[in-house]
Enzyme design. Structure first.
Site, PDB file in Angstrom:
ATOM      1  N   ASN A 117     -14.895  -6.326  46.930  1.00 18.36           N
ATOM      2  CA  ASN A 117     -15.870  -7.394  47.371  1.00 18.36           C
ATOM      3  C   ASN A 117     -15.579  -8.825  47.252  1.00 18.36           C
ATOM      4  OD1 ASN A 117     -17.990  -5.253  47.741  1.00 18.36           O
ATOM      5  ND2 ASN A 117     -18.146  -5.058  45.480  1.00 18.36           N
ATOM      6  N   HIS A 132     -10.722  -7.681  42.299  1.00 20.29           N
ATOM      7  CA  HIS A 132     -10.650  -6.322  41.654  1.00 20.29           C
ATOM      8  C   HIS A 132     -10.639  -5.294  42.752  1.00 20.29           C
ATOM      9  CE1 HIS A 132     -14.666  -8.026  41.285  1.00 20.29           C
ATOM     10  NE2 HIS A 132     -15.084  -6.744  41.427  1.00 20.29           N
ATOM     11  N   GLY A 190     -20.790  -9.690  48.207  1.00 22.86           N
ATOM     12  CA  GLY A 190     -21.386  -8.792  47.024  1.00 22.86           C
ATOM     13  C   GLY A 190     -20.550  -9.113  45.789  1.00 22.86           C
TER      14      GLY A 190
HETATM   15  P1  5GP Z   1     -18.084  -6.891  41.964  1.00 20.90           P
HETATM   16  O1  5GP Z   1     -19.599  -6.758  42.369  1.00 20.90           O
HETATM   17  O2  5GP Z   1     -17.688  -8.268  41.357  1.00 20.90           O
HETATM   18  O3  5GP Z   1     -17.333  -6.300  43.051  1.00 20.90           O
HETATM   19  O4  5GP Z   1     -17.986  -5.783  40.790  1.00 20.90           O
HETATM   20  C1  5GP Z   1     -17.857  -6.221  39.492  1.00 20.90           C
HETATM   21  C2  5GP Z   1     -18.013  -4.787  38.664  1.00 20.90           C
HETATM   22  O5  5GP Z   1     -17.513  -5.086  37.275  1.00 20.90           O
HETATM   23  C3  5GP Z   1     -19.476  -4.199  38.456  1.00 20.90           C
HETATM   24  O6  5GP Z   1     -19.001  -2.808  39.106  1.00 20.90           O
HETATM   25  C4  5GP Z   1     -19.596  -4.089  37.227  1.00 20.90           C
HETATM   26  O7  5GP Z   1     -20.235  -2.922  36.782  1.00 20.90           O
HETATM   27  C5  5GP Z   1     -18.289  -4.455  36.534  1.00 20.90           C
HETATM   28  N1  5GP Z   1     -18.173  -5.093  35.223  1.00 20.90           N
HETATM   29  C6  5GP Z   1     -19.074  -6.315  34.959  1.00 20.90           C
HETATM   30  N2  5GP Z   1     -18.804  -6.720  33.795  1.00 20.90           N
HETATM   31  C7  5GP Z   1     -17.813  -5.610  33.302  1.00 20.90           C
HETATM   32  C8  5GP Z   1     -17.472  -5.748  31.952  1.00 20.90           C
HETATM   33  O8  5GP Z   1     -17.524  -6.383  30.951  1.00 20.90           O
HETATM   34  N3  5GP Z   1     -16.565  -4.497  31.404  1.00 20.90           N
HETATM   35  C9  5GP Z   1     -16.535  -3.548  32.631  1.00 20.90           C
HETATM   36  N4  5GP Z   1     -15.527  -2.241  32.341  1.00 20.90           N
HETATM   37  N5  5GP Z   1     -16.905  -3.649  33.827  1.00 20.90           N
HETATM   38  C10 5GP Z   1     -17.634  -4.856  34.052  1.00 20.90           C
END
Ligand code: 5GP
Ligand code: ZN
Length: 114
Positions: A91, A104, A97
């Protein structure tokens, strides 16, 4: 390394995570709020905000990150073959999103329904 970035903190170990893989360039850990039976995040150790910041000379490490994904998937319970598999998601930005602004790769898998 970016001061207030949670994924930089996870990479350096100041924020705990469930690590599943690490090498010189990448760190992979379980998503804290899994959207599938297998939900792993792969991050470059260098703080890159998103694919919007990627330049031509980033292609080699991006290629290595993509090539790493199927290995991490297989080692963490994604099933092999056509009936198995996994989803790869990146994303980017608010419209994409993205909630954490450190690039990542999501690896999502496991037997459906999720
Ligand atoms: P994005 O929406 O930015 O593509 O995904 C971020 C992801 O990071 C989400 O799926 C969320 O659950 C995960 N996430 C957010 N904070 C943390 C954290 O402190 N530890 C871990 N392991 N995952 C996290
Ligand atoms: Zn970061």
């Amino acid at each position: 390394m970016s001061e207030n970035c949670i994924f930089c903190k996870i990479v350096k170990g100041s924020l705990p995570s469930t690590k599943v893989y690490e090498d010189d360039e990448f760190f992979a850990f379980k998503d804290i709020n899994p959207a599938a039976p297998v939900h792993i995040l792969v991050v470059p150790k260098a703080h890159v905000v998103s694919m919007q910041d990627v330049q031509d000379d980033d292609a080699p490490w991006l290629g290595r990150m993509m090539a790493l994904a199927p290995k991490i998937a297989a080692e963490n319970g994604c099933r092999p073959g056509l009936q198995g598999g996994f989803r790869l998601v990146i994303n980017n930005g608010d419209d994409g999103g993205q909630e954490v602004h450190h690039l990542h790769l999501h690896i999502l898998g496991g037997q459906r329904p999720w």
